[in-house]
Design a protein around this motif. Structure first.
Motif, PDB file in Angstrom:
ATOM      1  N   LYS A 101      -5.032  -3.351  12.808  1.00 23.52           N
ATOM      2  CA  LYS A 101      -5.511  -4.723  12.872  1.00 23.52           C
ATOM      3  C   LYS A 101      -5.315  -5.367  11.506  1.00 23.52           C
ATOM      4  O   LYS A 101      -5.657  -4.789  10.483  1.00 23.52           O
ATOM      5  N   ILE A 102      -4.758  -6.553  11.499  1.00 25.59           N
ATOM      6  CA  ILE A 102      -4.456  -7.254  10.248  1.00 25.59           C
ATOM      7  C   ILE A 102      -5.749  -7.642   9.529  1.00 25.59           C
ATOM      8  O   ILE A 102      -6.725  -8.060  10.133  1.00 25.59           O
ATOM      9  N   ASP A 103      -5.707  -7.491   8.207  1.00 27.21           N
ATOM     10  CA  ASP A 103      -6.751  -7.920   7.288  1.00 27.21           C
ATOM     11  C   ASP A 103      -8.090  -7.226   7.487  1.00 27.21           C
ATOM     12  O   ASP A 103      -9.142  -7.818   7.350  1.00 27.21           O
ATOM     13  N   GLN A 104      -8.056  -5.945   7.817  1.00 34.24           N
ATOM     14  CA  GLN A 104      -9.273  -5.153   7.765  1.00 34.24           C
ATOM     15  C   GLN A 104      -9.555  -4.836   6.311  1.00 34.24           C
ATOM     16  O   GLN A 104      -8.661  -4.869   5.480  1.00 34.24           O
ATOM     17  N   GLY A 105     -10.761  -4.522   5.971  1.00 35.96           N
ATOM     18  CA  GLY A 105     -11.071  -4.067   4.631  1.00 35.96           C
ATOM     19  C   GLY A 105     -11.715  -5.116   3.757  1.00 35.96           C
ATOM     20  O   GLY A 105     -11.495  -5.162   2.561  1.00 35.96           O
ATOM     21  N   ARG A 106     -12.524  -5.993   4.330  1.00 42.11           N
ATOM     22  CA  ARG A 106     -13.247  -6.959   3.516  1.00 42.11           C
ATOM     23  C   ARG A 106     -14.505  -6.303   2.966  1.00 42.11           C
ATOM     24  O   ARG A 106     -15.168  -5.531   3.638  1.00 42.11           O
ATOM     25  N   SER A 107     -14.838  -6.632   1.727  1.00 40.69           N
ATOM     26  CA  SER A 107     -16.031  -6.083   1.115  1.00 40.69           C
ATOM     27  C   SER A 107     -17.275  -6.609   1.812  1.00 40.69           C
ATOM     28  O   SER A 107     -17.378  -7.797   2.102  1.00 40.69           O
ATOM     29  N   GLU A 108     -18.213  -5.715   2.071  1.00 37.40           N
ATOM     30  CA  GLU A 108     -19.489  -6.139   2.658  1.00 37.40           C
ATOM     31  C   GLU A 108     -20.272  -6.996   1.669  1.00 37.40           C
ATOM     32  O   GLU A 108     -21.118  -7.786   2.051  1.00 37.40           O
ATOM     33  N   LEU A 109     -19.984  -6.843   0.367  1.00 36.58           N
ATOM     34  CA  LEU A 109     -20.702  -7.590  -0.655  1.00 36.58           C
ATOM     35  C   LEU A 109     -20.219  -9.023  -0.787  1.00 36.58           C
ATOM     36  O   LEU A 109     -20.998  -9.929  -1.063  1.00 36.58           O
ATOM     37  N   SER A 110     -18.909  -9.251  -0.590  1.00 37.82           N
ATOM     38  CA  SER A 110     -18.389 -10.581  -0.890  1.00 37.82           C
ATOM     39  C   SER A 110     -17.468 -11.175   0.164  1.00 37.82           C
ATOM     40  O   SER A 110     -17.246 -12.372   0.166  1.00 37.82           O
ATOM     41  N   GLY A 111     -16.862 -10.371   1.000  1.00 39.53           N
ATOM     42  CA  GLY A 111     -15.861 -10.873   1.933  1.00 39.53           C
ATOM     43  C   GLY A 111     -14.452 -10.849   1.373  1.00 39.53           C
ATOM     44  O   GLY A 111     -13.516 -11.279   2.025  1.00 39.53           O
ATOM     45  N   VAL A 112     -14.265 -10.353   0.136  1.00 44.20           N
ATOM     46  CA  VAL A 112     -12.951 -10.301  -0.485  1.00 44.20           C
ATOM     47  C   VAL A 112     -12.162  -9.123   0.096  1.00 44.20           C
ATOM     48  O   VAL A 112     -12.639  -7.996   0.108  1.00 44.20           O
ATOM     49  N   SER A 113     -10.936  -9.397   0.552  1.00 40.52           N
ATOM     50  CA  SER A 113     -10.087  -8.353   1.135  1.00 40.52           C
ATOM     51  C   SER A 113      -9.504  -7.458   0.059  1.00 40.52           C
ATOM     52  O   SER A 113      -8.959  -7.940  -0.927  1.00 40.52           O
ATOM     53  N   ASN A 114      -9.602  -6.152   0.255  1.00 40.90           N
ATOM     54  CA  ASN A 114      -8.971  -5.165  -0.602  1.00 40.90           C
ATOM     55  C   ASN A 114      -9.285  -3.799  -0.027  1.00 40.90           C
ATOM     56  O   ASN A 114     -10.108  -3.676   0.878  1.00 40.90           O
ATOM     57  N   LEU A 115      -8.640  -2.758  -0.544  1.00 42.83           N
ATOM     58  CA  LEU A 115      -9.000  -1.392  -0.192  1.00 42.83           C
ATOM     59  C   LEU A 115     -10.020  -0.951  -1.224  1.00 42.83           C
ATOM     60  O   LEU A 115      -9.715  -0.897  -2.415  1.00 42.83           O
ATOM     61  N   TYR A 116     -11.234  -0.659  -0.784  1.00 43.43           N
ATOM     62  CA  TYR A 116     -12.328  -0.302  -1.692  1.00 43.43           C
ATOM     63  C   TYR A 116     -12.514   1.207  -1.734  1.00 43.43           C
ATOM     64  O   TYR A 116     -12.585   1.868  -0.702  1.00 43.43           O
ATOM     65  N   TYR A 117     -12.566   1.727  -2.951  1.00 44.62           N
ATOM     66  CA  TYR A 117     -12.666   3.157  -3.213  1.00 44.62           C
ATOM     67  C   TYR A 117     -14.091   3.516  -3.603  1.00 44.62           C
ATOM     68  O   TYR A 117     -14.875   2.651  -4.004  1.00 44.62           O
ATOM     69  N   PRO A 118     -14.440   4.804  -3.551  1.00 45.44           N
ATOM     70  CA  PRO A 118     -15.784   5.227  -3.988  1.00 45.44           C
ATOM     71  C   PRO A 118     -15.995   4.908  -5.469  1.00 45.44           C
ATOM     72  O   PRO A 118     -15.041   4.900  -6.264  1.00 45.44           O
ATOM     73  N   SER A 119     -17.226   4.662  -5.862  1.00 45.60           N
ATOM     74  CA  SER A 119     -17.541   4.262  -7.242  1.00 45.60           C
ATOM     75  C   SER A 119     -17.116   5.309  -8.266  1.00 45.60           C
ATOM     76  O   SER A 119     -16.770   4.968  -9.398  1.00 45.60           O
ATOM     77  N   TRP A 120     -17.094   6.581  -7.890  1.00 47.15           N
ATOM     78  CA  TRP A 120     -16.728   7.626  -8.840  1.00 47.15           C
ATOM     79  C   TRP A 120     -15.242   7.603  -9.214  1.00 47.15           C
ATOM     80  O   TRP A 120     -14.808   8.299 -10.119  1.00 47.15           O
ATOM     81  N   MET A 121     -14.447   6.748  -8.557  1.00 45.71           N
ATOM     82  CA  MET A 121     -13.014   6.707  -8.859  1.00 45.71           C
ATOM     83  C   MET A 121     -12.658   5.753  -9.991  1.00 45.71           C
ATOM     84  O   MET A 121     -11.493   5.681 -10.396  1.00 45.71           O
ATOM     85  N   VAL A 122     -13.613   5.027 -10.552  1.00 41.69           N
ATOM     86  CA  VAL A 122     -13.319   4.124 -11.672  1.00 41.69           C
ATOM     87  C   VAL A 122     -12.703   4.917 -12.815  1.00 41.69           C
ATOM     88  O   VAL A 122     -13.181   5.990 -13.174  1.00 41.69           O
TER      89      VAL A 122
END
Length: 197
Positions: free
Chosen positions: A23-44
């Protein structure tokens, strides 16, 4: 008797030969609605990783691989080159950054690292973010992000007369206590350009 655990959907897709458009454009942040692939916080941070190509397929045919003027002989050589790298570990440096919406990859750094790494030499002249209607600086700032946050579309300028625009069109993740999996569907457009430095 213990019932076997169901294979998570994304894990099943990784192992499947079936071709299904996500499905096109999956992966919006629950915090902001910004589309991206979000990784776990430990990956910074910057990671030294090993990536191993396991398969290289062209399920819709060679004409979709690319190359100048859709030249099928170039496409066949490209696929053969990819297949020659199967099961050969490739060392890469990948970088992930924290944004207000979550942790995302630094696509400028990571595109160059992957392309140069798998080519076995420096083939990238430069990489730039490209604004699109669905993912741009103004929209990200309006949704609580920063003007410096990585975008999901980049343009790669190769050493030589070629460029590639890479669009992230769909993203999905799944996680458990023991693992995290992410998937991103991309679309690329190739073009001949003037000679790049």
């Amino acid at each position: 008797r213990v019932a076997a655990a169901a294979t998570p959907a994304l894990a099943a897709r990784f192992a499947s030969d079936d071709l299904a458009q996500p499905k096109i454009d999956q992966g919006r942040s629950e915090l902001s609605g910004v589309s991206n692939l979000y990784y776990p916080s430990w990956m910074v941070g910057t990671w030294e990783v090993t990536q191993t190509l396991k398969r290289a397929e062209a399920p819709l045919g060679l004409r979709f691989i690319g190359g100048p003027r859709g030249d099928l002989s170039i496409a066949a050589k490209s696929l053969a080159e990819q297949r020659s790298r199967i099961d050969k570990p490739q060392a890469l440096k990948l970088r992930f950054v924290k944004t207000n919406a979550g942790v995302v990859e630094d696509r400028l750094s990571n595109q160059r690292s992957r392309l140069d790494g798998f080519a076995g030499r420096s083939v990238v002249a430069s990489v730039e973010y490209s604004e699109t209607g669905g993912n741009n600086r103004r929209g990200n700032v309006a949704l609580g992000g920063s003007a410096d946050d990585p975008l999901t579309t980049v343009v790669v300028y190769y050493k030589g007369p070629a460029a590639q625009k890479v669009f992230s069109v769909a993203r999905t993740t799944e996680s458990s206590e023991a693992s995290w999996r992410g998937s991103e569907a991309t679309r690329s457009i190739f073009a001949l350009t003037n000679q790049n430095a």
